[in-house]
Design a protein around this motif. Sequence first.
Motif, mmCIF file in Angstrom:
data_model
loop_
_atom_site.group_PDB
_atom_site.id
_atom_site.type_symbol
_atom_site.label_atom_id
_atom_site.label_comp_id
_atom_site.label_asym_id
_atom_site.label_seq_id
_atom_site.Cartn_x
_atom_site.Cartn_y
_atom_site.Cartn_z
ATOM 1 N N THR A 6 42.339 26.251 43.225
ATOM 2 C CA THR A 6 41.402 27.201 42.642
ATOM 3 C C THR A 6 40.042 27.085 43.300
ATOM 4 O O THR A 6 39.438 28.085 43.689
ATOM 5 C CB THR A 6 41.267 26.952 41.129
ATOM 6 O OG1 THR A 6 42.546 27.064 40.539
ATOM 7 C CG2 THR A 6 40.305 27.936 40.498
ATOM 8 N N LEU A 10 38.008 29.715 45.661
ATOM 9 C CA LEU A 10 36.635 30.112 45.367
ATOM 10 C C LEU A 10 35.738 29.922 46.579
ATOM 11 O O LEU A 10 35.002 30.831 46.966
ATOM 12 C CB LEU A 10 36.091 29.303 44.181
ATOM 13 C CG LEU A 10 34.628 29.520 43.812
ATOM 14 C CD1 LEU A 10 34.403 30.965 43.385
ATOM 15 C CD2 LEU A 10 34.223 28.580 42.716
ATOM 16 N N HIS A 59 35.640 34.110 38.127
ATOM 17 C CA HIS A 59 36.744 34.014 39.091
ATOM 18 C C HIS A 59 38.032 33.636 38.368
ATOM 19 O O HIS A 59 39.092 34.209 38.614
ATOM 20 C CB HIS A 59 36.413 33.003 40.186
ATOM 21 C CG HIS A 59 37.498 32.861 41.197
ATOM 22 N ND1 HIS A 59 38.360 31.792 41.210
ATOM 23 C CD2 HIS A 59 37.871 33.660 42.212
ATOM 24 C CE1 HIS A 59 39.219 31.945 42.196
ATOM 25 N NE2 HIS A 59 38.952 33.070 42.812
ATOM 26 N N LYS A 79 34.254 41.053 38.849
ATOM 27 C CA LYS A 79 34.180 40.971 40.316
ATOM 28 C C LYS A 79 32.727 40.869 40.772
ATOM 29 O O LYS A 79 32.407 40.090 41.670
ATOM 30 C CB LYS A 79 34.854 42.178 40.959
ATOM 31 C CG LYS A 79 36.368 42.126 40.884
ATOM 32 C CD LYS A 79 37.005 43.385 41.455
ATOM 33 C CE LYS A 79 38.517 43.345 41.280
ATOM 34 N NZ LYS A 79 39.160 44.589 41.761
ATOM 35 N N THR A 82 31.477 37.411 40.017
ATOM 36 C CA THR A 82 32.057 36.462 40.970
ATOM 37 C C THR A 82 31.330 36.538 42.299
ATOM 38 O O THR A 82 30.983 35.501 42.889
ATOM 39 C CB THR A 82 33.569 36.738 41.154
ATOM 40 O OG1 THR A 82 34.223 36.586 39.892
ATOM 41 C CG2 THR A 82 34.184 35.785 42.160
#
Length: 170
Positions: A6, A10, A59, A79, A82
């Motif tokens: 993850t 990111l 995210h 979005k 993020t």
Amino acid sequence: MIKKATLFTLIALIFLGLNTAKSNATMMSKAKMMKTEMFFMHHSLGFPSIFYKYHPGPHWILMHAKSFNLNSSQLKQEKMLTMGMMHSTIKGVMMLKKALKQYKTDAMQNNPSISKLISDVKAVGNAETYLGYEMIPFHIKGYRVLYPSQQSLYRRLAKMNWMKKMQMMH
């Protein structure tokens, strides 16, 4: 700890820029992305283990978009959050690296200025503190985009996610 995959995703997205209007972003090498991931992990004042486990952020919400049944407006907001978070993180990493470099340069002097070194240490501290807090608003705002029923699911999923990670560590 944030699951490596993850966090890697990111960081990869951070350095790809996620700029859909300008698709000329350059990719970093996998090794450089991993190095940046570790840099953030070590210089964000415990963000992954203290804050992220309770508030995984936009995210993570996007990764679970189907479970949350996000509508198009929510998807767009998550979005945007993020992207903002990623740009803010890039800025913070660059600020800290610059401050550390300046401190090292000044510390190497034969007869360094005390006031300059103190100023350098304060700049390093400010940059590291920035990395410790810069994601917080994005994570909280990402949560607030959700409807109450989605927030309830978020809390359950976040708790299950953290418990699963803790089991994996033992």
